[in-house]
Design an enzyme around this catalytic site. Structure first.
Site, mmCIF file in Angstrom:
data_model
loop_
_atom_site.group_PDB
_atom_site.id
_atom_site.type_symbol
_atom_site.label_atom_id
_atom_site.label_comp_id
_atom_site.label_asym_id
_atom_site.label_seq_id
_atom_site.Cartn_x
_atom_site.Cartn_y
_atom_site.Cartn_z
ATOM 1 N N LYS A 234 0.828 -1.203 0.000
ATOM 2 C CA LYS A 234 0.000 0.000 0.000
ATOM 3 C C LYS A 234 0.869 1.263 0.000
ATOM 4 O O LYS A 234 0.450 2.311 -0.512
ATOM 5 C CB LYS A 234 -0.934 -0.004 1.214
ATOM 6 C CG LYS A 234 -2.099 -0.984 1.103
ATOM 7 C CD LYS A 234 -2.970 -0.926 2.341
ATOM 8 C CE LYS A 234 -4.187 -1.839 2.225
ATOM 9 N NZ LYS A 234 -5.173 -1.375 1.221
ATOM 10 N N CYS B 189 -6.765 -10.642 -0.811
ATOM 11 C CA CYS B 189 -6.514 -9.217 -0.622
ATOM 12 C C CYS B 189 -6.102 -8.688 -1.990
ATOM 13 O O CYS B 189 -5.226 -9.282 -2.642
ATOM 14 C CB CYS B 189 -5.410 -8.986 0.407
ATOM 15 S SG CYS B 189 -5.054 -7.240 0.713
#
Length: 234
Positions: free
Chosen positions: A160, A191
Site C-alpha cells: 500500500k 486481498c
C-alpha cells in the site's frame, strides 16, 4: 454493441489495486471503439477508514459512497476490496443496487477447481468472509499461522505504501508456500494488493485472483452475458 449497464465502483482500498481493476475491466471488454466500452462511475476514495480497524466507521462511508453512485446513474456495483465486503449488505441497502460479490467469485472459482482445502491470503476480516463462503460449499479454509498472518499484514501495508520490489514479492510467495505446506489445494489472493506482487508462476498450486475474475464478471453482467445478482432479501 447494444446498451450496457452502468457499473458503479467503490474503490480506493487501496488505490493501486483499484487502478489495476479498472485496467482489467477495459482489457476484458470486447470493444471495437470507445462507445463499446462499459460506462463506469467510480469513487476512488482512499479516505475510507481502515477496514482492518474495529469501529472505524468504514461501513457508513461505504454506504454513503454507494448511495452517491446510485444517484449518479450506476445500475450495478462492484467493490475491488475483499475486506470491505463485510459491509456488502449495508452497501446494497443504502443504494438499492445489486453487488457483484468479490468473495463469492473467489470461493466459486475454488469450488470449480474441485479443491477441498483452500488457502486464502487475506486480512482477518476477509478470512472470516471466505471461511463462511467456503464452508457453505463444503470446503475448508487454510490460513497462515498467527505470526505469519501478522507478517503478511506488514507486507500488505508495504505494498500500500508503494513497495512492489523483489523482497516484497519473495515475502508474498513465501506466504503462499506456507498455505500449500499446510494442505491448501488452491491459493486465493484474498486481498487485492496480493496480485500486485504475486502471480500463478509464483505459486505451486492453482492460484485464484478474485479481482481478475471480478473484472471479467462485471463485463459479463454489464453486457447481459450473465444475470444481474439478486439483492439481499429483507
Amino acid at each position: 454493441m447494444s446498451e450496457s449497464l452502468v457499473l458503479g465502483v467503490l474503490g480506493g482500498m487501496g488505490p493501486a489495486a483499484t487502478v489495476e481493476f479498472l485496467a482489467k475491466l477495459q482489457a476484458y471488454t470486447p470493444a471495437k471503439g470507445d462507445q463499446d466500452h462499459i460506462r463506469v462511475i467510480m469513487d476512488l476514495n482512499p479516505k475510507v477508514p481502515d477496514r482492518n480497524v474495529p469501529g472505524s466507521q468504514a461501513g457508513a462511508v461505504l454506504a454513503e459512497m454507494a448511495g452517491a453512485l446510485q444517484g449518479a446513474g450506476a445500475q450495478v456495483l462492484a467493490i475491488p476490496c475483499n475486506t470491505a465486503h463485510a459491509y456488502a449488505d449495508l452497501v446494497q441497502r443504502a443504494s438499492g443496487l445489486p453487488l457483484i460479490d468479490l468473495i463469492e467469485t473467489g470461493a466459486n472459482a475454488a469450488r470449480d477447481l474441485g479443491a477441498r482445502r483452500v488457502g486464502v491470503l487475506g486480512t482477518k476480516g476477509a478470512l472470516r468472509l471466505y471461511r463462511e463462503y467456503l464452508a457453505a460449499q463444503a470446503m475448508g479454509l487454510v490460513q497462515l499461522a498467527p505470526d505469519r498472518q501478522d507478517a503478511f499484514m506488514a507486507t500488505i501495508y508495504k505494498i500500500k505504501a508503494g513497495d512492489l520490489g523483489s523482497d516484497v514479492r519473495a515475502e508474498m510467495a513465501s506466504y503462499a508456500a506456507d498455505l500449500i505446506a499446510n494442505g491448501a489445494e488452491a491459493v486465493v489472493a484474498g486481498c487485492t494488493e496480493a496480485p500486485l506482487v504475486l502471480s500463478a508462476a509464483d505459486v505451486r498450486a492453482p492460484f485464484i485472483d478474485p479481482g481478475d475474475l471480478l473484472a471479467r464478471r462485471c463485463v459479463a453482467v454489464c453486457l447481459g452475458q450473465e444475470p444481474i445478482p439478486a439483492l439481499p432479501v429483507g
